[in-house]
Design a protein around this motif. Structure first.
Motif, PDB file in Angstrom:
ATOM      1  N   SER A  82     -27.608  33.571 140.753  1.00  0.00           N
ATOM      2  CA  SER A  82     -27.466  34.976 140.384  1.00  0.00           C
ATOM      3  C   SER A  82     -28.083  35.210 139.019  1.00  0.00           C
ATOM      4  N   LEU A  83     -28.540  36.444 138.833  1.00  0.00           N
ATOM      5  CA  LEU A  83     -29.071  36.853 137.535  1.00  0.00           C
ATOM      6  C   LEU A  83     -27.938  37.506 136.752  1.00  0.00           C
ATOM      7  N   VAL A  84     -27.728  37.038 135.519  1.00  0.00           N
ATOM      8  CA  VAL A  84     -26.637  37.581 134.701  1.00  0.00           C
ATOM      9  C   VAL A  84     -27.150  37.895 133.298  1.00  0.00           C
ATOM     10  N   LYS A  85     -26.471  38.814 132.647  1.00  0.00           N
ATOM     11  CA  LYS A  85     -26.836  39.113 131.259  1.00  0.00           C
ATOM     12  C   LYS A  85     -26.459  37.922 130.378  1.00  0.00           C
ATOM     13  N   ARG A  86     -27.247  37.739 129.336  1.00  0.00           N
ATOM     14  CA  ARG A  86     -27.001  36.630 128.409  1.00  0.00           C
ATOM     15  C   ARG A  86     -25.933  37.063 127.397  1.00  0.00           C
TER      16      ARG A  86
END
Ligand code: UDP
Length: 241
Positions: A82-86
């Motif tokens: 999944s793509l997540v905010k840093r």
């Protein structure tokens, strides 16, 4: 997805690994098949757990976003990613308990299954070597792990999540017994981070009180991934396996 190929490994936990993405504001979260309990003393690889948890988390995070809880979750990238905010993570775990189970039973000598009304809240300091000790909000501020405002927001959001998810699980014939949340800051905003999966919560069947969560692994009850998928199906998730 070509534009989101995994970059450098940023960190690797017990069940997930975090990689850089081409965009410095985002990380790629990879859910592995590893299961661990008791501070990593019990370890196993469970086929399909990574993919199941990746999709489970996406469903819950999307649901929470729609209900007004801001999270780090952007979108699914693949079966296990999944793509997540840093986020700049706060090294604290926020636990809400609707029913007594796990560590509170040992600590306070109470029986598993006791209704906690109102639900109770606990902070733990994230440190494996210290076995994640229980702390209070004064510790968090004195050691500068988070500001007073962040502490207030963590409590408020964790209770908000309880109202939302308790009902979601109840409507699907399950009891949300307890769960752990972690938060972090993104450009000054506090967001729900990490994951919400059966690895980090307890869920019982409402009728039979059968355990459907990671206690199946902790207590050698078998059918761990299968049970995670049962929860997912009851919640209405499609294509979970
Ligand atoms: N939990 C977690 N990570 C931790 C500690 C706890 O996800 O490092 C979750 C756990 O799965 C349960 C809740 O937080 O849903 C409360 O856990 P507890 O304090 O009872 O500890 P346990 O006995 O599960 O280790």
């Amino acid at each position: 997805m070509e534009d989101f190929e995994k970059g450098k490994l940023v960190s690797s936990g017990k069940a997930k690994s975090l990689y850089e993405s081409p965009n410095p504001d985002y990380y790629i979260m990879h859910y592995r098949d590893d299961a661990s309990a008791f501070d990593g003393v019990k370890k196993e690889s469970l086929e399909g757990k990574g993919a199941t948890n990746n999709k489970f988390n996406a469903f819950i995070m999307d649901f929470l976003e729609k209900e007004g809880v801001p999270t780090h979750f952007e979108r699914l990238l693949s079966e296990n990613e999944s793509l997540v905010k840093r986020l700049e993570m706060i090294p604290v775990e926020c636990v809400i308990r609707n029913i007594a189970a796990g560590s509170i039973c040992k600590r306070l000598g109470i029986e598993e299954g006791l209704d906690l009304n109102p639900p109770t809240f606990e902070f733990f300091y994230k440190d494996d070597e210290l076995h994640d000790p229980m702390i209070n909000e004064y510790h968090i501020e004195s050691f500068d792990w988070a500001t007073e405002n962040q502490v207030d927001q963590m409590k408020e959001k964790t209770f908000q999540v309880n109202e939302i998810l308790k009902n979601l699980f109840a409507d699907a014939g399950m009891i949300l017994v307890d769960y752990k949340l972690e938060f972090g800051s993104f450009k000054g905003e506090l967001l729900l981070g990490d994951e919400f999966t059966p690895d980090g919560c307890r869920v019982w069947d409402s009728q039979t009180r059968e355990k459907l969560d990671k206690d199946r692994f902790r207590q050698d009850l078998g059918d761990v991934v299968e049970s995670y998928q049962i929860i997912a199906k009851k919640l209405g998730m499609e294509q979970i396996n």
